[in-house]
Design a protein around this motif. Structure first.
Motif, mmCIF file in Angstrom:
data_model
loop_
_atom_site.group_PDB
_atom_site.id
_atom_site.type_symbol
_atom_site.label_atom_id
_atom_site.label_comp_id
_atom_site.label_asym_id
_atom_site.label_seq_id
_atom_site.Cartn_x
_atom_site.Cartn_y
_atom_site.Cartn_z
ATOM 1 N N GLY A 1 -5.635 3.506 -0.267
ATOM 2 C CA GLY A 1 -4.330 3.679 -0.883
ATOM 3 C C GLY A 1 -4.121 5.098 -1.376
ATOM 4 N N ILE A 2 -5.166 5.690 -1.944
ATOM 5 C CA ILE A 2 -5.082 7.072 -2.422
ATOM 6 C C ILE A 2 -4.873 8.018 -1.242
ATOM 7 N N THR B 1 -1.371 7.682 -0.037
ATOM 8 C CA THR B 1 -0.444 8.310 -0.982
ATOM 9 C C THR B 1 -0.461 9.830 -0.828
ATOM 10 N N MET C 1 0.803 -1.220 0.000
ATOM 11 C CA MET C 1 0.000 0.000 0.000
ATOM 12 C C MET C 1 0.838 1.274 0.000
ATOM 13 N N ASP D 1 0.027 2.735 -3.455
ATOM 14 C CA ASP D 1 -1.114 2.098 -4.104
ATOM 15 C C ASP D 1 -2.213 3.128 -4.352
ATOM 16 N N THR D 2 -2.615 3.274 -5.589
ATOM 17 C CA THR D 2 -3.703 4.200 -5.906
ATOM 18 C C THR D 2 -4.926 3.460 -6.451
ATOM 19 N N SER D 3 -4.995 2.159 -6.202
ATOM 20 C CA SER D 3 -6.125 1.385 -6.724
ATOM 21 C C SER D 3 -7.287 1.316 -5.741
ATOM 22 N N SER D 4 -7.111 1.848 -4.542
ATOM 23 C CA SER D 4 -8.201 1.851 -3.572
ATOM 24 C C SER D 4 -8.275 3.221 -2.907
ATOM 25 N N THR D 5 -9.395 3.487 -2.276
ATOM 26 C CA THR D 5 -9.554 4.772 -1.586
ATOM 27 C C THR D 5 -8.534 4.913 -0.464
#
Length: 111
Positions: free
Chosen positions: A83-84, A87, A74, A77-81
């Motif tokens: 993770g965003i 980030t 993670m 990781d920008t594939s999940s809320t």
């Protein structure tokens, strides 16, 4: 047990860094304006480097414990809320570090 220690260190570093910054801005700087400017300059010249050292240690602890706390996979990781959000948080921490370095390397050296 290790996770709890990492969490405690992370929270203590956060409280030290943010609490110190708030104290400097809300208490020390306004108080220094109430005394002789030369004495205030001397006083802040002593306090600022000490706080700066504490702040940098806190930031280093925050980065290290933050990396240890981040679930594997993670980090960027920008594939999940979640993770965003993580980030964005990491980007903000990076920005704080860069701004802190710029402040330390340019205006503080000029003093």
């Amino acid at each position: 047990m290790g996770e709890e220690i990492i969490n405690i260190i992370h929270l203590l570093a956060t409280a030290t860094w943010l609490g110190g910054a708030i104290f400097m801005k809300a208490v020390l700087e306004p108080s220094a304006k109430k005394i002789d400017p030369r004495e205030a300059g001397k006083f802040l010249g002593i306090v600022a480097p000490r706080f700066s050292a504490v702040a940098w240690v806190s930031i280093i602890l925050l980065v290290v414990t933050g990396i240890l706390k981040t679930p594997s996979g993670m980090l960027l990781d920008t594939s999940s809320t979640a993770g965003i959000i993580l980030t964005v948080k990491h980007t903000c921490v990076f920005a704080v570090i860069v701004i802190g370095l710029v402040i330390v390397l340019i205006p503080v050296r000029a003093m």
